[in-house]
Write a protein that holds these residues in place. Structure first.
Motif, PDB file in Angstrom:
ATOM      1  N   TYR A  18      -0.739   8.516  -7.053  1.00 14.81           N
ATOM      2  CA  TYR A  18      -1.314   7.818  -5.994  1.00 14.81           C
ATOM      3  C   TYR A  18      -0.221   8.443  -5.142  1.00 14.81           C
ATOM      4  O   TYR A  18       1.567   8.612  -5.411  1.00 14.81           O
ATOM      5  CB  TYR A  18      -0.477   5.926  -6.829  1.00 14.81           C
ATOM      6  CG  TYR A  18      -0.607   4.838  -5.039  1.00 14.81           C
ATOM      7  CD1 TYR A  18      -2.209   4.461  -5.168  1.00 14.81           C
ATOM      8  CD2 TYR A  18       0.360   4.649  -4.154  1.00 14.81           C
ATOM      9  CE1 TYR A  18      -2.627   4.061  -4.170  1.00 14.81           C
ATOM     10  CE2 TYR A  18      -0.170   3.987  -3.418  1.00 14.81           C
ATOM     11  CZ  TYR A  18      -1.558   3.542  -3.100  1.00 14.81           C
ATOM     12  OH  TYR A  18      -1.258   2.725  -1.960  1.00 14.81           O
ATOM     13  N   ARG A  19      -0.872   8.540  -4.200  1.00 16.57           N
ATOM     14  CA  ARG A  19       0.077   9.509  -3.017  1.00 16.57           C
ATOM     15  C   ARG A  19       0.618  10.347  -3.804  1.00 16.57           C
ATOM     16  O   ARG A  19       0.447  11.152  -4.197  1.00 16.57           O
ATOM     17  CB  ARG A  19      -0.127   8.342  -1.867  1.00 16.57           C
ATOM     18  CG  ARG A  19      -0.791   7.823  -1.697  1.00 16.57           C
ATOM     19  CD  ARG A  19      -0.689   6.647  -0.616  1.00 16.57           C
ATOM     20  NE  ARG A  19      -1.635   6.182   0.513  1.00 16.57           N
ATOM     21  CZ  ARG A  19      -1.300   4.771   1.215  1.00 16.57           C
ATOM     22  NH1 ARG A  19       0.224   4.441   1.550  1.00 16.57           N
ATOM     23  NH2 ARG A  19      -2.611   4.267   1.206  1.00 16.57           N
ATOM     24  N   GLY A  20       2.227  10.347  -3.252  1.00 16.90           N
ATOM     25  CA  GLY A  20       2.628  11.348  -3.546  1.00 16.90           C
ATOM     26  C   GLY A  20       4.350  10.733  -4.896  1.00 16.90           C
ATOM     27  O   GLY A  20       4.786  12.018  -5.331  1.00 16.90           O
ATOM     28  N   GLU A  73       6.644  11.954   5.113  1.00 19.98           N
ATOM     29  CA  GLU A  73       6.252  12.247   5.957  1.00 19.98           C
ATOM     30  C   GLU A  73       7.120  12.171   6.993  1.00 19.98           C
ATOM     31  O   GLU A  73       6.521  12.649   8.290  1.00 19.98           O
ATOM     32  CB  GLU A  73       4.931  11.015   6.292  1.00 19.98           C
ATOM     33  CG  GLU A  73       4.435  10.795   7.495  1.00 19.98           C
ATOM     34  CD  GLU A  73       3.271   9.685   7.751  1.00 19.98           C
ATOM     35  OE1 GLU A  73       3.136   8.838   6.700  1.00 19.98           O
ATOM     36  OE2 GLU A  73       2.894   9.952   8.365  1.00 19.98           O
ATOM     37  N   GLY A 112       2.314   1.408  -3.688  1.00 20.49           N
ATOM     38  CA  GLY A 112       1.912   1.626  -4.707  1.00 20.49           C
ATOM     39  C   GLY A 112       1.986   1.152  -5.196  1.00 20.49           C
ATOM     40  O   GLY A 112       2.165   0.957  -7.197  1.00 20.49           O
ATOM     41  N   GLU A 170       0.732  -1.460  -0.116  1.00 19.40           N
ATOM     42  CA  GLU A 170       0.141   0.103   0.511  1.00 19.40           C
ATOM     43  C   GLU A 170       0.699   0.851   0.080  1.00 19.40           C
ATOM     44  O   GLU A 170       0.307   2.397  -0.557  1.00 19.40           O
ATOM     45  CB  GLU A 170      -0.712  -0.428   1.581  1.00 19.40           C
ATOM     46  CG  GLU A 170      -1.936  -0.929   1.095  1.00 19.40           C
ATOM     47  CD  GLU A 170      -3.254  -0.604   0.559  1.00 19.40           C
ATOM     48  OE1 GLU A 170      -3.115   0.523  -0.243  1.00 19.40           O
ATOM     49  OE2 GLU A 170      -3.762  -1.556  -0.501  1.00 19.40           O
ATOM     50  N   ALA A 171       2.248   1.140   0.794  1.00 22.08           N
ATOM     51  CA  ALA A 171       2.821   2.280   0.823  1.00 22.08           C
ATOM     52  C   ALA A 171       3.633   2.483  -0.155  1.00 22.08           C
ATOM     53  O   ALA A 171       3.888   4.042  -0.986  1.00 22.08           O
ATOM     54  CB  ALA A 171       4.087   2.158   2.428  1.00 22.08           C
ATOM     55  N   THR A 199       8.050   8.373  -0.813  1.00 27.23           N
ATOM     56  CA  THR A 199       7.402   7.185  -0.322  1.00 27.23           C
ATOM     57  C   THR A 199       6.431   7.209   1.343  1.00 27.23           C
ATOM     58  O   THR A 199       5.993   7.251   1.783  1.00 27.23           O
ATOM     59  CB  THR A 199       7.236   5.825  -0.565  1.00 27.23           C
ATOM     60  OG1 THR A 199       8.350   5.063  -0.461  1.00 27.23           O
ATOM     61  CG2 THR A 199       7.080   5.370  -2.126  1.00 27.23           C
TER      62      THR A 199
END
Lengths: 135, 529
Positions: free
Chosen positions: B192-194, B223, B139, B136-137, B219
């Motif tokens: 996807y996300r970043g 954060e 992608g 998930e993290a 990824t």
């Protein structure tokens, strides 16, 4: 760095033998490979200049691949530099790329994913069932 | 300069990123020491004409070739394979192919099933939730339902296109009735996300210039930075120090100007890869009661079969990750004369530079002259590769130790690799390349070329601080805690008991997640300084 006139002339002679042109592809002479194209390569990777110059300083006939081979066996690192510099100058050249139908590493849309024809091929595999080893 | 934090992590690659982020989320303070730098996407040359030139030096995976200040040299004179790596925020993932493969269930039970090597102290089923978590993290793109896995190896994003190359290869495999599946890659098929969506530029192996490939600098570290991580770049770890009770207490590190610093923490986690981690343990004189620090090095010898076709396959189009995979011959069949097996990955042939002399074998000039033009006309855009990753069984004589002559830029001893390819591996690669030739011919190849072993293939560095329950026969326990040194952990692939035949990043990140979440849960029990 910049090659001297003598070095450039010697490199041009090597290039004409190593990349003569053919099969619809341009030759080094028509592209003036030993000029700006080689300068571009050495600007991007100046570490090639030293061994390249060592090879260009070697004396011996270079009007045939056999002659070049003899020098290359004597100075393999120098010949590797010649190879890298000429190959990159040649294949980075827009005329070469056009001739071989290479657009470069262009961007395309990956979101199209798998098509129906692809999934039909996949179905054949899925239909054969599991292949993992039971543990 | 001295710093104090709850945890000090050495290495900002995939395992270090997973560990740091979870610790920060749990409210702990974290210092990370990374000898490399941040590498912004626009530093990579994939979108520029010179991308094939700079991969020969600046972005070469062999640190001995790159020779940058942040790289340490490696003595490989006694090794059949060159170890490959990259120092930077994101680690070697910055220039990996992003092949994303879970290990197979049998990989965790090699001793039980095949009578060699060791079983892992946990099973595929134990790790599966952590695979899902890190996928998930990252992608991961792929097609769920792969019949090579009991759970189908689900992927959070749809697969990347197979393209002309993939269809050609798949047709051949189907004619033979052999397993294949669309490739799973840590490359998002859509935003996807970043991460940006992949643009199939095909230059993953020299860094993604489009910000698409999933690497920890995109990824995880953003954060982590928001949560206050103290990430030090240009920081080369030199020694792990312990307190009077023998507990890990600090890491001495050296900056680019040669100044020494001390990062104190009650927990130290090594995430410096299968060469860097044993090097640091050996330099520090820690954790080696078993005598196994540095031993059992596994590097995945790699072979390839290139097929040439009459059709124009546009075989420079990406992903340069894996378009297809096959596990047809992954498991042991003793009738083949060797144990274990290999995973195949179908990959594009890339740009035209591979046609220059020096890649062709034989004479130095054999690829030049009319031969060059003929080969380009026949092969360019019409070739692809089945690459073969063979399971590398552990052997204690394959090892990392410290060079007595070579040093890095700070005068620290360089790692020395002693590594010989086994008879089992040679038989395995011979069998697999023969089958890959058959796969190419079934797909319609008019010509095939076998590369029996690629020396620059040591991407996957595993096994040099092996995990196990017995301190006499292992370096760390099942969650990475060094048996002899309270507060010291290893969370990279050094801990792997066996190598599998898979690209290991998925398992590196999943095992790191499992280990660090256990550490967080049990932190009150840790005998920390």
């Amino acid at each position: 760095m910049s090659l001297s006139g003598t070095e450039r002339k010697r490199l041009g002679a090597l290039a004409r033998v190593m990349i003569p042109g053919g099969a619809g592809q341009p030759g080094a002479a028509a592209l003036g490979l030993e000029g700006a194209p080689v300068d571009d390569v050495l600007r991007i990777d100046p570490t090639r200049a030293g061994p390249l110059r060592r090879f260009l300083a070697l004396e011996g006939p270079i009007d045939t691949l056999a002659g070049i081979e003899a020098l290359a066996q004597h100075e393999p690192d120098g010949f590797e530099a010649v190879s890298v510099v000429l190959a990159n100058a040649y294949f980075m050249h827009p005329e070469t790329r056009a001739a071989i139908g290479y657009p470069g590493q262009e961007a395309r849309d990956a979101s199209v994913g798998l098509g129906e024809a692809d999934l039909a091929l996949v179905d054949v595999v899925a239909g054969r069932g599991p292949v993992f080893r039971r543990v | 300069m001295n710093t104090e934090s709850d945890v000090v992590i050495i290495g900002a690659g995939p395992s270090g990123a997973v560990a740091a982020l979870e610790l920060l989320r749990a409210g702990m303070s974290v210092t990370v020491l990374e000898q490399g730098d941040w590498v912004p996407a626009d530093h990579f040359d994939g979108a520029r004409p010179e991308w094939e030139l700079t991969q020969l030096k600046r972005w070469h995976p062999n640190p001995n070739v790159r020779g940058r200040p942040e790289d340490y040299p490696i003595d490989t004179a006694a090794s059949d394979v060159n170890p490959l790596m990259f120092a930077g925020v994101g680690g070697a993932a910055l220039i990996y192919g992003a092949h994303w493969m879970r290990f197979m269930p049998s990989d965790f039970r090699v001793r039980t099933l095949d009578g060699v090597a060791r079983d892992w102290p946990f099973a595929y089923e134990d790790l599966a939730p952590f695979y899902g978590y890190v996928e998930e993290a990252m992608g991961v793109s792929g097609l769920s339902g792969n019949p090579a896995y009991p759970d189908g190896a689900p992927c959070p994003l749809p697969a990347l296109p197979m393209g002309k190359v993939g269809r050609k290869a798949a047709e051949g495999m189907n004619r033979l009735g052999w397993h294949w599946w669309p490739g799973s890659n840590a490359i998002p098929s859509r935003a996807y996300r970043g991460l940006q969506p992949c643009v199939l530029r095909g230059t993953c192996g020299t860094g993604c210039s489009d910000g698409a490939k999933a690497t920890p600098d995109r990824t995880h570290w953003p954060e982590a930075q928001k949560l206050g991580v103290n990430l030090r770049t240009g920081a080369r770890a030199a020694e792990i120090e312990t307190d009077a009770k023998g507990r890990a207490r600090a890491v001495v590190w050296i900056d680019r100007r040669g100044a020494r610093h001390r990062a104190r923490g009650s927990v130290v986690i090594l995430c410096a890869n299968g060469v860097g981690t044993p090097r640091l343990l050996l330099m520090s004189g820690l954790g080696n009661r078993s005598g196994l620090v540095g031993r059992r090095l596994m590097m995945h010898p790699y072979a390839g079969v290139m097929g040439t076709f009459e059709d124009d396959l546009e075989s420079w189009v990406g992903p340069a990750g894996q378009i297809l995979t096959s596990m047809q011959f992954y498991e042991t069949d003793r009738s083949r004369g060797f144990l274990r097996g290999a995973k195949w990955n179908c990959m594009p042939a890339g740009g035209p530079q591979s046609f220059r002399a020096g890649y062709t074998g034989g004479t130095l000039t054999g690829g030049w002259g009319a031969t060059l033009h003929d080969r380009v006309a026949r092969k360019f855009g019409r070739s692809f590769e089945w690459g073969i990753i063979g399971e590398d069984l552990p052997d204690e004589s394959n090892r990392v130790d410290l060079s007595d002559a070579l040093v890095d830029g700070d005068g620290l001893p360089a790692p020395r690799i002693t590594y010989a390819i086994s008879d089992n591996t040679r038989k395995m690669l011979a069998f697999h390349t023969a089958r890959a030739v058959e796969a190419m011919e079934a797909a319609g190849a008019i010509e095939t070329e076998v590369t029996p072993l690629i020396r620059d293939c040591g991407w996957h560095l595993m096994g040099t601080a092996v995990m196990g329950d017995d301190p006499e026969t292992s370096v760390v326990n099942a969650v990475g805690a060094v048996h002899d040194v309270p507060g010291l952990y290893v969370m990279d692939a050094s801990t792997f008991p066996t190598s599998s035949g898979m690209n290991p990043t998925a398992t590196i990140m999943a095992v790191a997640a499992r280990s660090v979440l256990d550490l967080i849960e049990r932190r009150a029990e840790v005998d920390a300084a």
